[in-house]
Design a protein around this motif. Structure first.
Motif, PDB file in Angstrom:
ATOM      1  N   THR A   1      -4.459  10.928  -6.999  1.00  0.00           N
ATOM      2  CA  THR A   1      -3.495   9.868  -6.699  1.00  0.00           C
ATOM      3  C   THR A   1      -2.851  10.085  -5.339  1.00  0.00           C
ATOM      4  N   GLN A   2      -3.584  10.690  -4.414  1.00  0.00           N
ATOM      5  CA  GLN A   2      -3.045  10.904  -3.071  1.00  0.00           C
ATOM      6  C   GLN A   2      -2.794   9.550  -2.412  1.00  0.00           C
ATOM      7  N   PRO A   3      -1.585   9.328  -1.906  1.00  0.00           N
ATOM      8  CA  PRO A   3      -1.331   8.054  -1.240  1.00  0.00           C
ATOM      9  C   PRO A   3      -2.075   7.963   0.089  1.00  0.00           C
ATOM     10  N   ARG A   4      -2.231   6.753   0.580  1.00  0.00           N
ATOM     11  CA  ARG A   4      -2.906   6.547   1.861  1.00  0.00           C
ATOM     12  C   ARG A   4      -1.997   7.004   3.000  1.00  0.00           C
ATOM     13  N   VAL A   5      -2.535   7.830   3.859  1.00  0.00           N
ATOM     14  CA  VAL A   5      -1.757   8.339   4.985  1.00  0.00           C
ATOM     15  C   VAL A   5      -1.813   7.328   6.123  1.00  0.00           C
ATOM     16  N   LEU A   6      -0.707   7.190   6.839  1.00  0.00           N
ATOM     17  CA  LEU A   6      -0.616   6.238   7.950  1.00  0.00           C
ATOM     18  C   LEU A   6      -1.791   6.401   8.915  1.00  0.00           C
ATOM     19  N   GLY A   7      -2.403   5.281   9.250  1.00  0.00           N
ATOM     20  CA  GLY A   7      -3.476   5.319  10.228  1.00  0.00           C
ATOM     21  C   GLY A   7      -4.828   5.672   9.635  1.00  0.00           C
TER      22      GLY A   7
END
Lengths: 625, 344
Positions: free
Chosen positions: B335-341
């Motif tokens: 469930t790792q969130p999406r990292v910016l960019g």
């Protein structure tokens, strides 16, 4: 826009009740609301014209290579005079901030956490402040982007927001490549008000700089973002750009709004892809002070010799802003602010969130010094175990999972940390700021990053060593084969000779036939080989063990040959290093169309580096032999 | 490594683990008050017993682990652990129940794993599961609310009963009984419909038509709302847990109201609100990603419903929490969130 206005109003009403509602007011994730203390330094009027007893001008005040001094010890210089030229590649020149005498060119301590001394030019001002007018010889404004960039380089302008990247290198070589120019007036760090003050006092010059850049590079969209805690600055800037295409955007007051990626996300709604530069997606961001410096260079021919600096902190009676000459020592500026207690603690250059604690307080203002902070030391809370509360993840503007990064960084599992995008971290410090366990999170990531870089460098060295070793093995094998072949050829030759000798007595024909029956090139080869082998055989005959001739010979000729070979190896290594350095830093000098190297140039440089490396290797192998 | 502490940031928002823990303790006060009003003073005595045990265990374990005692005891994490446990056990259970439970929770739930921050299981629930399995009889004898028992024990009666097992004028059965959860469960097993069971007198009485259990759950809800407001706990826990539990209850009640109790029963009886705001919210043993928290909490909600209806125990919070604790590393990983960019 209407809904946004409504939302803003709603959140403003709610925020006394629930402060964290403020996070709804901007587009990027996370962010924190530290105590700003900006009013401290805004109470006093701007100071100008202060000339210290000594000006210390480091040759390196920017990213890239240090400048090269072009003045002599004891020489008298005038204000704006060039005292150190830009090195070839990514660099910036240094100019005299006032008139005076060069009293030293020697290493002095720089405003850097390491406290290391680096070469500086020290000027003793004569107090006359006599200047050279239009030192950059700008008679007509530059007409081409190249000329414009050259002028910016000559003026010694670097990014004044903090990074100190030479500004000319940020700009493209032809117009039309940039879509948006974002003017960064956010100034999100607590305590710092120098940009606020600059926008209040010189908005026209900032706007002029922005217009120059926009015209020269054909940038259609220019927007200036200012945090809404600077109403006076917003008002002044709005008036200054009333009849231009530039828009002033109020953005929410949140740290780190002034971060490049965050501000672009906020005002343009664009995410800078990971690992890419803003120029890749047609965006250039410039600090307001940088734009003002550009305006000065183009309109007055003046190089960058001073900057606005905030002198603030809880340990000062009268914090203030000053238009300070570069090279002014920090401790002198602090003394002007009437410290509440003797400054026996380290000062901070920059703000409390991303600033640098200085090892020595007697360091000069450089092109990137936006703030000098004197906060008396507070007792440091001992870090406790991570309770996985996730505050850090909530605060991270990049949406990383700082707690997970921390476990991996702490366990030295750097591969895992990289998988969790360690290198996307902008080191803003929000995670450390909110951690209830007082874990120095961002400090761990900095450490982890440097460790990873170290490991990568080591891996590269190992790979090179491996390649060298393999090449050596291959060469030894080849030598052996050649030797064997020679031996065989020699044997054959001896036999042939013997046969020929016997046959010669009878008839010459059969011998030729046998030679031709081997291979086409066999007679040639064997003839040359024969001569060599004959000589060798003679030599070998003189020695006891023919195979170990060479090593046995060495000691005799050793010292001279070795030294020569070593020198050659060193030369080749230096050449290789140079080629590499050029590859990494020379990029702006290249005549490619973008500031970045084109693929072809990169390949060329890489090939040259490889060649030089090969030469170095060869030379080294020869010394080893 | 020393340099790590001398680099920026040089500012902090003044939060601390102690403040977080004390916030939780404060938020438990409404429920404590309701508990005292409705079930008598037993819980106070149990709480003091638990705190005394915790202090002793913490001291001994920290000494054995060769760790500084004062900074580790004053993180107040043990206080939260035993407070959670105290709310789970019957108020009039004998003293050795809470003492052994607290000791087990702290020793096996926390210290043997390396102390606060390193325990994979929720210590309070580990202690509670230990008690449920070891002393099933004691754990089901819940004190009856005043309205039903007709009278309540005084402080000294409670004190005597807990410490010495003695009650002057009444046998234990006269003031304790099965909890509504187990009563309904047994009733359904005996063929009485859930609705009929809920008509039973002792489930109806109370102020404003709410039972004592309902009031305690509401008190926990109030404390929990305060915790969410102060950002001490994350909204994902109660929303995921109550949402999943409520949804399960609604689905099955709609299918067969005779066999399955309504949503309100599941939300307002047993340890539902205690779990939603005070138990599953323990950050150390739960998922750390935002989506992960929601999945973790929803998983517990589903399991609680399953155990309540088809399991061997009347309430399944302890086991549901422990099971999901095991799944936390997996949940975190996926469930790792999406990292910016980075790509969506």
């Amino acid at each position: 826009m209407k809904t946004r206005g409504f939302l803003t109003q709603l959140v403003k009403t709610l925020s006394p009740l629930y402060p964290m509602a403020k996070r709804l007011l901007y587009r990027f994730h996370g962010g924190v609301f530290p105590k700003y203390n900006k009013e401290l330094s805004l109470r006093q009027p701007l100071r100008e014209g202060y000339i210290p007893k000594q000006l210390i001008l480091p040759l390196q005040q920017h990213m890239g290579l240090p400048a090269l001094p072009c003045v002599e010890l004891g020489e008298s210089v005038k204000k704006f005079q060039l005292i150190a030229q830009a090195a070839k590649g990514l660099s910036a020149p240094v100019h005299a901030p006032t008139s005076g005498k060069i009293i030293a060119i020697e290493p002095r301590v720089l405003p850097h956490a390491s406290g290391l001394a680096q070469p500086c030019i020290v000027i003793e001002p004569d107090g006359l402040d006599s200047a050279i007018t239009n030192v950059l010889a700008v008679n007509t404004p530059p007409q081409t982007p190249e000329a414009f960039k050259q002028l910016i380089l000559n003026a010694g302008i670097v990014g004044m927001g903090g990074a100190g990247f030479p500004t000319f290198a940020k700009l493209p070589n032809q117009p039309g490549l940039v879509e948006h120019l974002v003017i960064n007036g956010a100034e999100c760090e607590p305590f710092i008000t120098c940009d606020d003050m600059l926008m209040q006092t010189h908005p026209d010059e900032i706007i002029r700089g922005a217009q120059l850049v926009a015209q020269m590079f054909g940038i259609p969209h220019v927007v200036c973002a200012i945090e809404n805690n600077k109403p006076k600055a917003i008002e002044a800037m709005r008036q200054a750009c009333a009849d231009s295409q530039i828009t002033i955007t109020e953005v929410a007051t949140v740290y780190p709004m002034g971060g490049q990626k965050q501000l672009i996300q906020e005002v343009l709604g664009i995410e800078v892809p990971s690992g890419k530069h803003t120029i890749d997606i047609g965006i250039v961001m410039m600090n307001i002070a940088t734009l003002r410096a550009i305006a000065h260079a183009v309109d007055k021919g003046q190089p960058l010799v001073s900057r606005f600096v905030t002198v603030s902190g809880l340990g000062l009676e009268q914090p203030y802003n000053i238009n300070a000459l570069l090279g002014t020592p920090f401790d002198e500026l602090i003394a002007l602010a009437k410290p509440k207690q003797p400054i026996d603690y380290p000062l901070i250059m920059g703000g409390p969130m991303m600033g640098v604690k200085l090892a020595d307080n007697h360091v000069p203002v450089v092109k990137t010094s936006n703030c000098i902070l004197a906060n008396p030391p507070e007792p440091v809370q001992a870090p406790m175990a991570c309770i996985r509360c996730g505050e850090c993840a909530d605060a991270c503007p990049i949406n990383l999972q700082p707690q997970q990064l921390y476990w991996h960084a702490q366990a030295h599992e750097y591969e895992q940390a990289e998988k969790l995008n360690l290198f996307d971290c902008i080191e803003c410090g929000c995670c450390s700021f909110v951690c209830p366990s007082h874990i120095p999170l961002v400090q761990y990531y900095r450490h982890a990053k440097s460790e990873v870089r170290e490991i990568r460098a080591q891996a590269q060295l190992t790979e090179q060593a491996k390649q060298r070793h393999e090449a050596r093995q291959a060469r030894i094998e080849r030598d052996k084969q050649e030797r064997d072949a020679k031996l065989a050829a020699k044997k054959a030759a001896v036999k042939q000779q013997a046969a020929q000798d016997t046959q010669d007595k009878k008839t010459a024909q059969p011998a030729h036939q046998t030679a031709e029956s081997n291979r086409e090139d066999a007679p040639k080869l064997s003839a040359r080989e024969r001569a060599i082998q004959m000589a060798k055989a003679r030599q070998q005959a003189a020695k006891a063990s023919p195979e170990q001739t060479q090593p046995a010979e060495k000691p005799a000729a050793a010292s001279d040959d070795k030294r020569k070979a070593a020198m050659e190896a060193a030369k080749a290594r230096a050449a290789a290093k140079k080629a590499q350095a050029e590859l990494s830093t020379d990029q702006p000098k290249q005549e490619s169309e973008k500031p970045e190297l084109s693929v072809e140039d990169k390949r060329k440089a890489a090939m040259e580096a490889a060649k030089a490396r090969a030469a170095a290797k060869k030379a080294q192998q020869e010394t080893a032999k | 490594m020393k340099s790590i502490y001398t680099s920026s940031p040089f500012a902090h928002n003044n939060s601390s683990v102690q403040k977080v823990m004390l916030q939780v303790q404060l938020a438990a006060f409404p429920a404590l008050l309701a508990h005292i009003l409705l079930f008598g003073y037993g819980i106070i005595i149990q709480w003091f017993l638990a705190v005394a045990t915790a202090l002793l265990v913490e001291y001994v374990m920290l000494k054995l682990r060769d760790k500084p005692v004062l900074p580790n005891v004053t993180d107040f994490s043990a206080l939260i652990t035993v407070t959670g446990l105290v709310f789970c056990i019957p108020p009039e259970s004998p003293w050795w129940v809470i003492v052994s439970g607290s000791a087990f929770a702290l020793v096996f739930g926390k210290h043997l794993y390396g102390g606060l921050g390193y325990n994979p299981f929720n210590p309070a629930m580990l202690g509670y599961a230990f008690l449920l399995i070891s002393f099933p009889a004691e754990m089901t004898q819940w004190t009856l609310p005043k309205e039903i028992a007709g009278y309540s024990l005084s402080f000294w009666e409670s004190f005597n009963h807990i410490l010495f097992g003695a009650v002057a004028h009444a046998p234990i059965d006269s003031f304790t009984g099965a909890t509504p959860l187990s009563a309904v469960k047994t009733g359904i097993q005996e063929g009485v419909s859930a609705q009929q069971m809920l008509q039973a007198p002792y489930l109806e009485t109370g102020w404003w038509n709410l039972t004592a259990w309902g009031w305690i759950n509401l008190a926990f809800l109030a404390g929990g709302a305060w915790l969410i407001y102060t950002r001490t706990i994350r909204w994902q826990y109660p929303v995921g847990f109550l949402g999943a539990l409520g949804l399960m209850a609604w689905i099955f009640h709609s299918i067969n109201p005779d066999l399955y109790a309504p949503v309100s029963f599941h939300l307002l009886f047993g340890g539902t609100m205690l779990a939603a705001f005070f138990i599953i919210t323990d950050p150390v043993s739960s998922s750390t990603t935002p989506l992960g928290r929601l999945i973790y909490a929803a998983g517990i909600g589903v399991l609680v419903y399953v155990i309540r209806n088809w399991g061997a125990f009347p309430d399944g919070i302890a086991f549901a929490v422990l099971l999901l604790n095991i799944a936390v590393p997996l949940i975190d990983r996926y469930t790792q969130p999406r990292v910016l960019g980075h790509n969506r």
